[in-house]
Design a protein around this motif. Structure first.
Motif, mmCIF file in Angstrom:
data_model
loop_
_atom_site.group_PDB
_atom_site.id
_atom_site.type_symbol
_atom_site.label_atom_id
_atom_site.label_comp_id
_atom_site.label_asym_id
_atom_site.label_seq_id
_atom_site.Cartn_x
_atom_site.Cartn_y
_atom_site.Cartn_z
ATOM 1 N N GLY A 5 0.820 -1.199 0.000
ATOM 2 C CA GLY A 5 0.000 0.000 0.000
ATOM 3 C C GLY A 5 0.859 1.257 0.000
ATOM 4 N N ASP A 6 0.226 2.415 -0.184
ATOM 5 C CA ASP A 6 0.971 3.673 -0.255
ATOM 6 C C ASP A 6 1.693 3.995 1.049
ATOM 7 N N ARG A 7 1.089 3.632 2.174
ATOM 8 C CA ARG A 7 1.742 3.911 3.453
ATOM 9 C C ARG A 7 2.959 3.027 3.679
ATOM 10 N N GLY A 8 2.933 1.842 3.103
ATOM 11 C CA GLY A 8 4.008 0.893 3.332
ATOM 12 C C GLY A 8 5.152 0.980 2.354
ATOM 13 N N LEU A 9 5.030 1.824 1.311
ATOM 14 C CA LEU A 9 6.123 1.970 0.351
ATOM 15 C C LEU A 9 6.284 3.442 0.013
ATOM 16 N N ILE A 10 7.422 3.985 0.390
ATOM 17 C CA ILE A 10 7.698 5.404 0.172
ATOM 18 C C ILE A 10 8.789 5.530 -0.877
ATOM 19 N N THR A 11 8.477 6.269 -1.953
ATOM 20 C CA THR A 11 9.465 6.477 -3.012
ATOM 21 C C THR A 11 9.869 7.941 -3.151
ATOM 22 N N ASP A 12 9.170 8.834 -2.465
ATOM 23 C CA ASP A 12 9.497 10.261 -2.520
ATOM 24 C C ASP A 12 10.921 10.468 -1.999
ATOM 25 N N PRO A 13 11.840 10.952 -2.848
ATOM 26 C CA PRO A 13 13.241 11.103 -2.433
ATOM 27 C C PRO A 13 13.425 11.933 -1.165
ATOM 28 N N GLU A 14 12.623 12.971 -0.978
ATOM 29 C CA GLU A 14 12.771 13.817 0.211
ATOM 30 C C GLU A 14 12.404 13.067 1.482
ATOM 31 N N LEU A 15 11.457 12.162 1.396
ATOM 32 C CA LEU A 15 11.046 11.393 2.563
ATOM 33 C C LEU A 15 12.008 10.238 2.856
ATOM 34 N N VAL A 16 12.635 9.733 1.822
ATOM 35 C CA VAL A 16 13.580 8.628 1.987
ATOM 36 C C VAL A 16 14.949 9.130 2.446
ATOM 37 N N ALA A 70 18.668 4.457 -2.347
ATOM 38 C CA ALA A 70 17.760 3.315 -2.315
ATOM 39 C C ALA A 70 16.605 3.523 -3.276
ATOM 40 N N LEU A 71 16.052 2.429 -3.762
ATOM 41 C CA LEU A 71 14.885 2.500 -4.631
ATOM 42 C C LEU A 71 13.687 3.085 -3.896
ATOM 43 N N ALA A 72 13.554 2.685 -2.621
ATOM 44 C CA ALA A 72 12.397 3.106 -1.832
ATOM 45 C C ALA A 72 12.621 2.710 -0.386
ATOM 46 N N LEU A 73 11.714 3.161 0.452
ATOM 47 C CA LEU A 73 11.691 2.767 1.857
ATOM 48 C C LEU A 73 10.432 1.943 2.078
ATOM 49 N N ALA A 74 10.604 0.672 2.376
ATOM 50 C CA ALA A 74 9.470 -0.215 2.614
ATOM 51 C C ALA A 74 9.209 -0.319 4.110
ATOM 52 N N SER A 75 7.942 -0.229 4.502
ATOM 53 C CA SER A 75 7.562 -0.308 5.917
ATOM 54 C C SER A 75 6.405 -1.284 6.076
ATOM 55 N N PRO A 76 6.675 -2.571 6.103
ATOM 56 C CA PRO A 76 5.611 -3.560 6.283
ATOM 57 C C PRO A 76 4.949 -3.408 7.649
ATOM 58 N N ALA A 77 3.703 -3.870 7.746
ATOM 59 C CA ALA A 77 2.963 -3.765 8.998
ATOM 60 C C ALA A 77 2.873 -5.092 9.733
ATOM 61 N N THR A 78 3.221 -6.194 9.066
ATOM 62 C CA THR A 78 3.123 -7.518 9.686
ATOM 63 C C THR A 78 4.300 -8.392 9.251
ATOM 64 N N THR A 79 4.488 -9.474 9.973
ATOM 65 C CA THR A 79 5.528 -10.429 9.599
ATOM 66 C C THR A 79 5.232 -11.055 8.240
#
Length: 479
Positions: A18-29, A44-53
């Motif tokens: 989902g959009d919350r779990g994958l950040i590609t905006d360079p300023e946010l990364v 990095a390509l992106a910052l991934a933030s999974p919510a579960t195992t």
């Protein structure tokens, strides 16, 4: 594994997280691409933030399918660049900070099971509500996460009594490089089903698996701490005092830190309101802490420490000592210890070494290495401070006055190489508690026992055959 283009991978990752779990905006990364010390910067390509195992496992399988490296990151408070991607921009950062739940908490059994993204300070606050504590703390507790502490086998000032993370982790949940979930969260005291696999992941710096959950041991909260500041003539006397304290105060002795006069003077100059605990400067200082868990035994603990210090004075081990009158004064003593790094940073460039040797050899090692460095590199000042009780010393070499900006990268690297060579000769470790990361990757490959290196490489190749999990950290590939 099939190599795919990055856009295909990112599209699939966004569908998964989902959009919350994958950040590609360079300023946010961008804030997560530099290590805590500011020495390493990557892309990095992106910052991934999974919510579960399950999301972590699915992301790992997806990354493997597309040949995308993964760099796990906790609180990004490490000291060796172990959670910073390389500059290629081919990897994805994997943050566990969204996974911060307490899964199970049993105060009666003194254990807690939590997600890997739980921040250390939050963990402290949660268990304190039930009169318990997690007996590991460090300066970055406001950002360091449980997963990061496990991955680096964190230590700190309480190792003397409670051990490192290896001793405090009762169970683990880990996502392997193949995207499988290894769940071993049950805190079994007896389990002879072969290797203790959780220990393989503790201290592996995210190169063998991604820690997603942990069951941790807790201890009773401290009713009161009894803290003393002691002045000594030598580190040998400090070692003798430590042994005395361990023999007579074993049940409550929790901290034994040492620092030379140079460090204390730097702190007093750096902190506007800092005061010396003792009247006259001493060559060495020891900070001794008893953590008393029973309020009714505080007076006995104070009396026992007073007796030990009085006897040590009579034996000529110590020159002077003072016991903190209250918690405020105890905190003042610890602030002096905790401010060494910023105080010395204010003095100018330096190279820092997180090293250990067998505890009994620490005084002799420092007596050997400090004058050697100052002789070979005129104008430098070599000082050691830290955890005498577990053989871990922080050995800093300050640059000569008015050193050129390039000093750290040129002469500083030569000094570090020499320090690590001496540590190895003394049977010690070039990394006591901060890890290898990318900062000491080359030195470990150069100085480690060949059998150790071979085993590290074989294990890495067996568990992560594609080499996609935190590449370029801890262990170099097989030549």
């Amino acid at each position: 594994m099939q190599m795919g283009n990055s856009s295909t991978f990112l599209d699939a990752a966004r569908e998964l997280l989902g959009d919350r779990g994958l950040i590609t905006d360079p300023e946010l990364v961008e804030p997560w691409l530099t290590d805590w010390r500011g020495r390493y910067h990557g892309a990095a390509l992106a910052l991934a933030s999974p919510a579960t195992t399950d999301e972590v496992a699915a992301l790992v399988r997806l990354a493997r399918e597309h040949g995308v490296p993964i760099v796990p990151q906790g609180g990004n408070s490490g000291m060796c660049g172990g959670a910073t991607p390389d500059p290629s921009g081919e990897a994805i950062l994997l943050s566990l900070r969204r996974m911060d739940a307490v899964r199970d908490f049993d105060p009666a059994l003194r254990r807690i099971t939590c997600d890997a993204g739980l921040v250390l300070q939050t963990l402290h606050e949660r268990v304190a509500e039930e009169g318990l504590r997690f007996p590991l703390t460090l300066g970055g507790k406001g950002s360091a996460t449980v997963g990061g502490l496990v991955a680096t086998n964190a230590g700190g000032t309480q190792v003397l009594r409670h051990g490192t993370m290896r001793a405090l982790v009762l169970g683990l949940e880990v996502v392997t490089p193949l995207g499988e979930v290894f769940s071993d969260l049950a805190p079994l005291k007896k389990d002879n089903r072969g290797f203790d696999l959780k220990q393989l992941f503790i201290g592996s710096e995210g190169t063998l698996g991604i820690v997603t959950g942990a069951t941790l041991a807790l201890v009773p909260a401290v009713a009161e701490r009894v803290v003393a500041w002691v002045g000594l003539d030598s580190l040998e006397n400090a070692r003798a005092l430590l042994l005395t304290c361990q023999g007579r105060l074993r049940g409550e002795l929790e901290g034994f830190e040492v620092l030379p006069e140079h460090c204390l003077a730097a702190v007093v100059d750096h902190l506007p309101d800092a005061r010396r605990p003792l009247g006259e400067p001493q060559p060495w200082n020891a900070l001794v802490e008893l953590a008393v868990e029973d309020k009714d035994k505080v007076a006995d603990a104070r009396e026992a420490l007073e007796t030990v210090l009085a006897d040590a004075f009579e034996r000529g081990l110590i020159a002077d000592a003072v016991i903190a009158a209250n918690e405020g004064q105890a905190e003042d003593f610890w602030q002096l210890r905790d401010t060494i790094a910023p105080a010395e940073k204010a003095l100018g460039p330096a190279v820092q070494h997180d090293i250990s040797v067998p505890e009994a050899q620490m005084p002799a090692f420092l007596a050997s290495i400090a004058p050697e460095i100052e002789r070979d590199y005129p104008g430098t000042k070599a000082v050691g401070f830290g955890h005498l009780g577990d053989g871990n010393i922080h050995f800093h070499v300050l640059a000569p006055p008015e050193a050129a900006p390039a000093w750290v990268e040129e002469e500083g690297k030569e000094i570090s190489a020499q320090v690590y060579e001496r540590v190895t000769e003394w049977g010690g470790s070039i990394s006591a508690e901060h890890g290898i990361g990318q900062a000491k990757l080359g030195e470990l490959a150069r100085l480690a026992d060949p059998a150790r290196l071979d085993l590290l490489r074989r294990i890495k190749a067996a568990l992560d055959p594609d080499g996609l999990l935190n590449p370029g950290k801890l262990v170099t590939p097989t030549p």
